[in-house]
Design a protein around this motif. Structure first.
Motif, short mmCIF file in Angstrom:
data_model
loop_
_atom_site.label_atom_id
_atom_site.label_comp_id
_atom_site.label_asym_id
_atom_site.label_seq_id
_atom_site.Cartn_x
_atom_site.Cartn_y
_atom_site.Cartn_z
N SER A 69 0.74 -1.16 -0.17
CA SER A 69 0.04 -0.06 0.05
C SER A 69 0.90 1.29 0.05
CB SER A 69 -0.90 0.16 1.13
OG SER A 69 -0.30 0.03 2.41
N HIS A 70 1.93 1.14 0.61
CA HIS A 70 2.94 2.20 0.51
C HIS A 70 3.40 2.56 -0.84
CE1 HIS A 70 3.03 2.62 4.75
NE2 HIS A 70 3.41 1.29 5.20
N LEU A 71 3.66 1.57 -1.56
CA LEU A 71 4.10 1.71 -2.81
C LEU A 71 3.00 2.29 -3.91
CD1 LEU A 71 6.06 -1.63 -3.63
CD2 LEU A 71 7.09 0.66 -3.29
N ARG A 72 1.71 1.99 -3.56
CA ARG A 72 0.69 2.13 -4.59
C ARG A 72 0.54 3.89 -4.28
NH1 ARG A 72 -1.31 -2.95 -3.14
NH2 ARG A 72 -1.39 -4.13 -4.86
N ARG A 73 0.75 4.36 -2.75
CA ARG A 73 0.38 5.55 -2.50
C ARG A 73 1.36 6.36 -3.36
NH1 ARG A 73 -0.82 3.85 2.89
NH2 ARG A 73 0.97 4.56 3.49
N HIS A 74 2.49 6.16 -3.18
CA HIS A 74 3.69 6.70 -3.75
C HIS A 74 3.52 6.85 -5.34
CE1 HIS A 74 6.27 7.93 -0.78
NE2 HIS A 74 6.26 6.80 -0.24
N ARG A 121 1.35 10.17 -10.40
CA ARG A 121 0.33 9.80 -11.73
C ARG A 121 0.18 11.18 -12.54
NH1 ARG A 121 -1.48 4.92 -12.33
NH2 ARG A 121 -1.23 3.53 -10.46
N LYS A 122 0.08 12.43 -12.11
CA LYS A 122 -0.26 13.47 -12.85
C LYS A 122 1.21 14.09 -13.56
CE LYS A 122 -3.99 14.99 -9.95
NZ LYS A 122 -4.30 16.22 -9.29
N ASP A 123 2.43 13.51 -13.25
CA ASP A 123 3.49 13.94 -13.80
C ASP A 123 3.87 13.17 -15.02
OD1 ASP A 123 5.95 14.79 -14.76
OD2 ASP A 123 6.74 15.11 -12.60
N PRO A 124 3.90 13.63 -16.17
CA PRO A 124 4.10 12.75 -17.41
C PRO A 124 5.59 12.10 -17.46
CG PRO A 124 3.96 15.10 -18.12
CD PRO A 124 3.54 14.92 -16.57
N ARG A 125 6.50 12.72 -16.59
CA ARG A 125 7.93 11.92 -16.78
C ARG A 125 7.84 10.78 -15.76
NH1 ARG A 125 10.34 17.24 -13.81
NH2 ARG A 125 8.52 16.96 -12.80
N ASN A 126 6.81 10.52 -15.27
CA ASN A 126 6.75 9.34 -14.49
C ASN A 126 6.04 8.29 -15.16
OD1 ASN A 126 8.11 10.33 -12.19
ND2 ASN A 126 6.17 11.18 -11.39
N ALA A 127 5.84 8.33 -16.53
CA ALA A 127 5.00 7.46 -17.24
C ALA A 127 5.70 6.03 -17.27
CB ALA A 127 4.76 7.90 -18.55
N LEU A 128 6.70 5.87 -17.53
CA LEU A 128 7.26 4.59 -17.43
C LEU A 128 7.20 3.91 -16.18
CD1 LEU A 128 8.93 2.20 -18.87
CD2 LEU A 128 11.15 3.37 -18.15
N THR A 129 7.28 4.42 -14.98
CA THR A 129 7.28 3.96 -13.62
C THR A 129 5.89 3.57 -13.38
OG1 THR A 129 9.29 5.16 -12.78
CG2 THR A 129 7.45 4.72 -11.12
N ILE A 130 4.88 4.32 -13.93
CA ILE A 130 3.59 4.00 -13.43
C ILE A 130 3.10 2.61 -14.32
CG2 ILE A 130 1.21 4.91 -13.99
CD1 ILE A 130 2.49 7.87 -13.20
N ARG A 131 3.50 2.81 -15.71
CA ARG A 131 3.35 1.66 -16.64
C ARG A 131 3.82 0.39 -15.91
NH1 ARG A 131 4.46 3.56 -21.03
NH2 ARG A 131 6.70 2.78 -21.08
N VAL A 132 5.00 0.34 -15.48
CA VAL A 132 5.81 -0.73 -15.17
C VAL A 132 4.99 -1.35 -13.65
CG1 VAL A 132 7.97 -1.67 -14.10
CG2 VAL A 132 8.04 -0.25 -16.27
N TRP A 133 4.82 -0.25 -12.92
CA TRP A 133 4.42 -0.80 -11.63
C TRP A 133 2.93 -0.94 -11.40
CZ3 TRP A 133 6.58 -2.92 -7.42
CH2 TRP A 133 8.14 -2.94 -7.48
#
Length: 136
Positions: free
Chosen positions: A52-57, A62-74
């Motif tokens: 749940s800690h990982l999910r919260r982070h 999610r709103k920052d497009p620079r995090n797209a890869l991390t969001i997709r992978v995780w």
């Protein structure tokens, strides 16, 4: 019982035993990342709420497009359940490295755990259990 669960000794954590063939990492930082991931996997095993800690982070990013890869992978990794997550973040392959490289914060290691990882890295280096550099 999983390989990660078998490494737990009481409340202490023991790193997984290694095969005869040396592990290969690009550098010491990648090796240390793998050792830390083994502790994270132990935490996931002992307390699945850790996810749940990982999910919260991840949700906060999610709103920052620079995090797209991390969001997709995780998003993909977290959908698979604790056992698969533990296997993925400790895998000694490209998929495991990608998981470790993109892991959102949420599993914080204390000073003693980081010190143990560094000591284990040195032990593995001294015993020839790890090789650094490219395949070439």
């Amino acid at each position: 019982m999983s390989a990660i669960e078998e490494t737990a000794v009481g409340s202490a954590f023991a790193f997984p035993s290694l095969a005869q063939t040396p592990m290969r990492f690009w550098d010491r930082d990648k090796h240390l990342s793998w050792l830390k991931a083994n502790i994270a996997a132990h935490r996931i095993c002992s307390d699945p709420k850790t996810l749940s800690h990982l999910r919260r982070h991840l949700d906060a990013w999610r709103k920052d497009p620079r995090n797209a890869l991390t969001i997709r992978v995780w998003d993909d990794i977290l959908a698979q359940g604790p056992e698969t997550i533990m296997q993925r973040i400790t895998a000694l392959n490209d998929a495991g490295e990608l998981a470790r490289d993109t892991m959102p914060p949420g599993i914080v290691l204390d000073e003693a755990e980081i010190t143990a990882c560094i000591a284990e890295r040195r032990r593995q280096e001294a015993r020839g259990l790890v090789v650094y550099g490219s395949d070439g």
